[in-house]
Enzyme design. Sequence first.
Site, PDB file in Angstrom:
ATOM      1  N   GLY A 157       0.774  -1.233   0.000  1.00  0.00           N
ATOM      2  CA  GLY A 157       0.000   0.000   0.000  1.00  0.00           C
ATOM      3  C   GLY A 157       0.812   1.293   0.000  1.00  0.00           C
TER       4      GLY A 157
ATOM      5  N   ASP B 188       8.417  -3.815   8.281  1.00  0.00           N
ATOM      6  CA  ASP B 188       7.029  -4.317   8.334  1.00  0.00           C
ATOM      7  C   ASP B 188       7.033  -5.585   9.172  1.00  0.00           C
ATOM      8  OD1 ASP B 188       4.503  -3.637   6.124  1.00  0.00           O
ATOM      9  OD2 ASP B 188       4.288  -5.409   7.377  1.00  0.00           O
TER      10      ASP B 188
ATOM     11  N   ASP C 268       7.750  -4.880  14.218  1.00  0.00           N
ATOM     12  CA  ASP C 268       6.386  -4.635  14.682  1.00  0.00           C
ATOM     13  C   ASP C 268       6.437  -3.288  15.408  1.00  0.00           C
ATOM     14  OD1 ASP C 268       4.025  -4.435  16.147  1.00  0.00           O
ATOM     15  OD2 ASP C 268       3.923  -6.589  16.528  1.00  0.00           O
ATOM     16  N   VAL C 269       5.710  -2.318  14.907  1.00  0.00           N
ATOM     17  CA  VAL C 269       5.831  -0.956  15.462  1.00  0.00           C
ATOM     18  C   VAL C 269       5.347  -0.846  16.903  1.00  0.00           C
ATOM     19  CG1 VAL C 269       5.737   0.247  13.240  1.00  0.00           C
ATOM     20  CG2 VAL C 269       3.596  -0.224  14.482  1.00  0.00           C
TER      21      VAL C 269
ATOM     22  N   ASN D 153       4.054   5.011   9.087  1.00  0.00           N
ATOM     23  CA  ASN D 153       2.926   4.737   8.203  1.00  0.00           C
ATOM     24  C   ASN D 153       2.080   3.551   8.647  1.00  0.00           C
ATOM     25  OD1 ASN D 153       1.520   4.361   5.432  1.00  0.00           O
ATOM     26  ND2 ASN D 153       2.685   2.461   5.691  1.00  0.00           N
TER      27      ASN D 153
ATOM     28  N   TYR E 149     -10.844   3.850  14.858  1.00  0.00           N
ATOM     29  CA  TYR E 149      -9.928   4.326  13.811  1.00  0.00           C
ATOM     30  C   TYR E 149      -9.844   5.857  13.842  1.00  0.00           C
ATOM     31  CZ  TYR E 149      -7.652   4.732   9.262  1.00  0.00           C
ATOM     32  OH  TYR E 149      -6.765   5.019   8.261  1.00  0.00           O
TER      33      TYR E 149
ATOM     34  N   ILE F 197      -7.904   5.713  -0.083  1.00  0.00           N
ATOM     35  CA  ILE F 197      -6.807   5.346  -0.988  1.00  0.00           C
ATOM     36  C   ILE F 197      -6.938   3.857  -1.359  1.00  0.00           C
ATOM     37  CG2 ILE F 197      -4.279   5.315  -1.293  1.00  0.00           C
ATOM     38  CD1 ILE F 197      -5.460   8.146  -0.767  1.00  0.00           C
ATOM     39  N   GLU F 198      -6.670   3.562  -2.620  1.00  0.00           N
ATOM     40  CA  GLU F 198      -6.845   2.180  -3.099  1.00  0.00           C
ATOM     41  C   GLU F 198      -5.724   1.266  -2.624  1.00  0.00           C
ATOM     42  OE1 GLU F 198      -8.859   1.387  -6.564  1.00  0.00           O
ATOM     43  OE2 GLU F 198      -8.771   3.423  -7.325  1.00  0.00           O
ATOM     44  N   THR F 199      -5.940   0.635  -1.483  1.00  0.00           N
ATOM     45  CA  THR F 199      -4.987  -0.325  -0.913  1.00  0.00           C
ATOM     46  C   THR F 199      -5.794  -1.482  -0.320  1.00  0.00           C
ATOM     47  OG1 THR F 199      -5.083   0.563   1.325  1.00  0.00           O
ATOM     48  CG2 THR F 199      -3.481   1.588  -0.163  1.00  0.00           C
TER      49      THR F 199
HETATM   50  P1  NAI Z   1      -2.197  -1.632   3.984  1.00  0.00           P
HETATM   51  O1  NAI Z   1      -3.030  -2.568   4.811  1.00  0.00           O
HETATM   52  O2  NAI Z   1      -2.200  -1.782   2.509  1.00  0.00           O
HETATM   53  O3  NAI Z   1      -0.683  -1.638   4.498  1.00  0.00           O
HETATM   54  C1  NAI Z   1      -0.375  -1.509   5.859  1.00  0.00           C
HETATM   55  C2  NAI Z   1       0.952  -2.175   6.141  1.00  0.00           C
HETATM   56  O4  NAI Z   1       1.212  -2.031   7.538  1.00  0.00           O
HETATM   57  C3  NAI Z   1       0.948  -3.677   5.840  1.00  0.00           C
HETATM   58  O5  NAI Z   1       2.079  -4.025   5.078  1.00  0.00           O
HETATM   59  C4  NAI Z   1       0.975  -4.331   7.211  1.00  0.00           C
HETATM   60  O6  NAI Z   1       1.664  -5.582   7.244  1.00  0.00           O
HETATM   61  C5  NAI Z   1       1.685  -3.262   8.023  1.00  0.00           C
HETATM   62  N1  NAI Z   1       1.442  -3.388   9.450  1.00  0.00           N
HETATM   63  C6  NAI Z   1       0.269  -3.655  10.087  1.00  0.00           C
HETATM   64  N2  NAI Z   1       0.472  -3.737  11.402  1.00  0.00           N
HETATM   65  C7  NAI Z   1       1.789  -3.513  11.624  1.00  0.00           C
HETATM   66  C8  NAI Z   1       2.612  -3.476  12.773  1.00  0.00           C
HETATM   67  N3  NAI Z   1       2.109  -3.712  13.994  1.00  0.00           N
HETATM   68  N4  NAI Z   1       3.920  -3.194  12.621  1.00  0.00           N
HETATM   69  C9  NAI Z   1       4.450  -2.989  11.404  1.00  0.00           C
HETATM   70  N5  NAI Z   1       3.731  -3.037  10.270  1.00  0.00           N
HETATM   71  C10 NAI Z   1       2.416  -3.297  10.378  1.00  0.00           C
HETATM   72  O7  NAI Z   1      -2.718  -0.192   4.419  1.00  0.00           O
HETATM   73  P2  NAI Z   1      -2.546   1.251   3.752  1.00  0.00           P
HETATM   74  O8  NAI Z   1      -3.872   1.632   3.213  1.00  0.00           O
HETATM   75  O9  NAI Z   1      -1.347   1.319   2.899  1.00  0.00           O
HETATM   76  O10 NAI Z   1      -2.352   2.109   5.078  1.00  0.00           O
HETATM   77  C11 NAI Z   1      -1.133   2.724   5.436  1.00  0.00           C
HETATM   78  C12 NAI Z   1      -1.451   3.848   6.392  1.00  0.00           C
HETATM   79  O11 NAI Z   1      -2.297   4.787   5.740  1.00  0.00           O
HETATM   80  C13 NAI Z   1      -2.214   3.406   7.657  1.00  0.00           C
HETATM   81  O12 NAI Z   1      -1.741   4.129   8.775  1.00  0.00           O
HETATM   82  C14 NAI Z   1      -3.646   3.793   7.339  1.00  0.00           C
HETATM   83  O13 NAI Z   1      -4.409   3.999   8.488  1.00  0.00           O
HETATM   84  C15 NAI Z   1      -3.411   5.076   6.558  1.00  0.00           C
HETATM   85  N6  NAI Z   1      -4.530   5.503   5.728  1.00  0.00           N
HETATM   86  C16 NAI Z   1      -5.014   4.684   4.751  1.00  0.00           C
HETATM   87  C17 NAI Z   1      -6.079   5.106   3.989  1.00  0.00           C
HETATM   88  C18 NAI Z   1      -6.698   4.246   2.912  1.00  0.00           C
HETATM   89  O14 NAI Z   1      -7.801   4.581   2.456  1.00  0.00           O
HETATM   90  N7  NAI Z   1      -6.054   3.184   2.458  1.00  0.00           N
HETATM   91  C19 NAI Z   1      -6.704   6.446   4.197  1.00  0.00           C
HETATM   92  C20 NAI Z   1      -6.075   7.218   5.234  1.00  0.00           C
HETATM   93  C21 NAI Z   1      -5.027   6.758   5.960  1.00  0.00           C
END
Ligand code: NAI
Length: 257
Positions: A21, A41, A67-68, A92, A158, A191-193
């Site tokens: 993402g 990650d 792990d954060v 992130n 959230y 965001i498209e993830t």
């Molecule tokens: P995603 O689910 O595609 O990627 C998140 C990544 O974080 C994954 O690789 C996962 O393994 C990792 N992760 C999860 N828990 C973890 C931990 N405890 N320690 C280390 N890594 C960990 O999600 P995305 O969409 O890329 O989200 C990234 C950030 O953007 C997040 O903080 C999310 O809340 C934020 N966000 C996303 C939006 C969206 O619509 N996709 C909108 C606004 C914010």
Amino acid sequence: MASIRGSRFDGQALVTGAAAGIGRATAERFAADGAHVIVTDINREGGEETVTRITETGNSAEFRELDVTDAEAFEAVVDAIDETELEAVVNNAGIGHPAASVEETDPEVFDRVIDVNCRGVWNGCRAALPVMKARGSGAIVNVASLGGMIGLPKQAVYTLTKGAVLNFTRTVAAEAGPYGVRANAVCPGFIETALGEGFFEQHEDPEKARERMEAQYPLKRLGRPAEVADAIAYLASDEASYVTGHGLVLDGGYSIS
Ligand code: NAI
């Protein structure tokens, strides 16, 4: 393949949650802009794939499993980086949760989301700030959300965490500014993830839910990870040298319409 490495960064950048993402797109952006990227990650396979994608283009990255929520592990990853090199940290990593109203929310879900989304960002700042403050430079970018600025029904925990990340970033900026260290946040809309898709999958008709969502945005589409990555790289770079404590909204105009 010839390197396409840019010159925006010349040190190292640590990105959490960079196996997928927004985090992966951010790691790729920083690497293309000249940074050596520490891709972190909990997902080793995805993280290593991010590194491969970066090195295949002639740019520079390495993977560290992290792990954060683990403060000691975060410190160890930062300690392993040459302190003259750590230019940027992007907090992130974040998770969502099943749709649930305030009173329906499972306390265990509450704890887990707070732990990753808040403690994770806190740990990242605590690990990076001593190094950056001692050196007198550095930039932190925390990934908050549009959901940290507006109310979203059934996204209680959230939104609680993302509002906290946004305001915490302002405090970090106020504390670290005198040392030449900047801290900013991004507030993306949808965001498209995988995280975004998970939201639609909770609906009876995910395709319809997506169309309804897109229609609510003045730009009539959802955002792309690379668009958030560009904003994060800007905030971490010298181009944003007088920007600190800011929450940059990337929401296709959602919040102003
Ligand atoms: P995603 O689910 O595609 O990627 C998140 C990544 O974080 C994954 O690789 C996962 O393994 C990792 N992760 C999860 N828990 C973890 C931990 N405890 N320690 C280390 N890594 C960990 O999600 P995305 O969409 O890329 O989200 C990234 C950030 O953007 C997040 O903080 C999310 O809340 C934020 N966000 C996303 C939006 C969206 O619509 N996709 C909108 C606004 C914010």
